[in-house]
Each structure stands twice: as structure tokens, then as C-alpha cells.
Design an enzyme around this catalytic site. Structure first.
Site, PDB file in Angstrom:
ATOM      1  CB  THR A 132       0.826   7.514   2.214  1.00  0.00           C
ATOM      2  OG1 THR A 132       1.979   8.075   1.558  1.00  0.00           O
ATOM      3  CG2 THR A 132      -0.428   8.119   1.612  1.00  0.00           C
TER       4      THR A 132
ATOM      5  CB  CYS B 110       3.248   2.203   1.648  1.00  0.00           C
ATOM      6  SG  CYS B 110       3.086   3.721   0.678  1.00  0.00           S
TER       7      CYS B 110
END
Length: 247
Positions: free
Chosen positions: A105, A198
């Protein structure tokens, strides 16, 4: 710990706020909340490690919540599968592999970072409950801004339809939590395009600003989150821990 400028707000000053319990007989020691302004990732990680060590050495040390922004950085959990980095060599900002769950991320200005450092031994040692608690705090806070966010089955984080507005990745040492959530408040989302956020293919990242067309201050959103977390910390505690305080 120094506060810093935010791309979506004027210069802010670092302050430390200690919440006061509604009733000392009904809940454990305070959740101490600290607004740190903008801090680079390495320093924030070192601060988390320091607090975790204090809590391991002294179980009476209060739970803490760090609220801040980061300088641009990418992170990934310690996993053999790093495909979400798309090779990593092209990344325009530093990369940290850290002791949390989850894939790659991005963190940067305009994003509210929340790092709760909580002893889950007073919360039933239930990591699933803790993750759902974090999601619900964010959903409740977003509702105050008339943003209707939800959970999604089997996908940790907070969503608006198929758009992701907040990511959650936690680490736990001896049942003490670290890392936490990243809420997209305002600012540039394009750095997410350099990775598979993610590890979810074709996920669309969004922000409070993008969803509403309104400007937001990260510091103001941090204050709103602080109030909810301070009020809802008792939801996480188990009955045994609450009764022990009143003993």
C-alpha cells in the site's frame, strides 16, 4: 516529535491529547491519543516499537493511539508473495517491509494514519474483533461527514461501493497491537497506480475529498476520529478487564 505541513491544510503544530474516561470505575486506564502532524515512516515505526516495549515491560502502561500523516512511502507486510509491488524497482518513493499483515500500500500527505497500540489481553485476545472494531470506528466517523461507507465480506478495510477509502493492516506482538489504518482524506491518489493496492486487482482507491468534492483538513478529521475512538474503546474491552478496574 514534530508536527509538519499538510498538503491539504495549513501548518499544524504537534500536540498530545490525553482523553479522560467517562467513569474511572467503568473502564481501564485512559486511551492516550497523540496528534503528531507529519512524520516520516521510519520515525513513526521507531515510536511504535518504543511504546510496545513499554507496554510489555509494564502492563499498567495505558493504551495509546498515534494519529499522523506520513511523507510518501510504500509498505508491504512480511510475505513471500510480493507481486503487489509489480517489481518494486519503479517505485518513486521508499519501500518498507514491516510486521503487519497484507500486501502493498501507499501512505502520504492527505492520508490520516492511525496506529493504535492496544493490549488485546484486555480485549479477549480476539484479533478478528479488533479488526472489525477499527472498521466500525472509521465507518461511524465517515457517517458524520455524510459519507456512507461499509465493510465488505472477506476484504479487510472500509469501502464505498467498490471503491476503497481506508486500508487496515496490523501487527501483534505478545498481544500488543501496532500499525493500524490509513484513511484517504484528500490529496493525490496517483501513487497507488504504481502498485496493486492491498493485492486486490482493479481496486479503485478513493478519498473523502473525491467522494464529496469538498475540502478536508487531515487534522480536523483526526480530531473527529479521536473523539469516536475515545468513546468506543470500551466496546473493545472484555467484561473481566472492566470489572477489574472497579475492584
Amino acid at each position: 516529535m514534530n508536527g509538519g505541513a499538510n498538503s491539504c491544510e495549513p501548518m499544524v503544530q504537534t500536540v498530545s491529547r490525553k482523553t479522560q474516561p467517562a467513569s474511572q470505575e467503568l473502564r481501564p486506564p485512559d486511551l492516550q491519543v497523540h496528534w503528531l502532524g507529519r512524520m516520516d515512516f521510519a520515525n513513526a515505526l521507531a515510536l511504535q516499537e518504543e511504546i510496545v516495549a513499554k507496554k510489555r515491560a509494564d502492563p499498567s502502561h495505558p493504551d495509546e493511539l498515534l494519529l499522523l500523516e506520513h511523507e510518501p512511502v510504500y509498505t508491504i507486510g512480511r510475505t513471500p508473495d510480493q507481486s503487489s509491488l509489480l517489481g518494486a524497482a519503479h517505485l518513486p518513493h521508499p519501500l518498507f517491509a514491516i510486521n503487519r499483515g497484507g500486501q502493498a500500500t501507499y501512505h502520504g500527505p492527505g492520508q490520516l494514519m492511525g496506529y493504535p497500540i492496544i493490549d488485546l489481553r484486555g480485549c479477549g485476545q480476539d484479533l478478528h474483533k479488533y479488526l472489525r472494531w477499527l472498521e466500525q470506528l472509521l465507518i461511524e466517523m465517515l457517517a458524520q461527514y455524510e459519507i456512507a461507507a461499509t465493510q465488505r465480506a472477506s476484504l479487510t478495510g472500509v469501502w464505498i461501493d467498490d471503491r476503497k477509502i481506508a486500508s487496515i493492516g496490523v501487527g501483534v506482538r505478545h498481544w500488543i497491537t501496532m500499525h493500524g489504518f490509513a484513511l484517504n482524506v484528500c490529496g493525490d491518489l496517483s501513487p497507488f497506480n504504481q502498485i496493486v493496492p492491498c493485492g486486490i486487482d482493479n481496486v479503485a482507491m478513493t478519498s473523502m475529498e473525491k467522494e464529496t468534492g469538498q475540502p478536508f483538513s487531515v487534522a480536523d478529521v483526526a480530531t473527529a476520529f479521536e473523539k469516536i475512538a475515545s468513546r468506543r474503546i470500551s466496546d473493545l474491552r472484555v467484561a473481566e478487564a472492566l470489572s477489574a478496574v472497579g475492584a
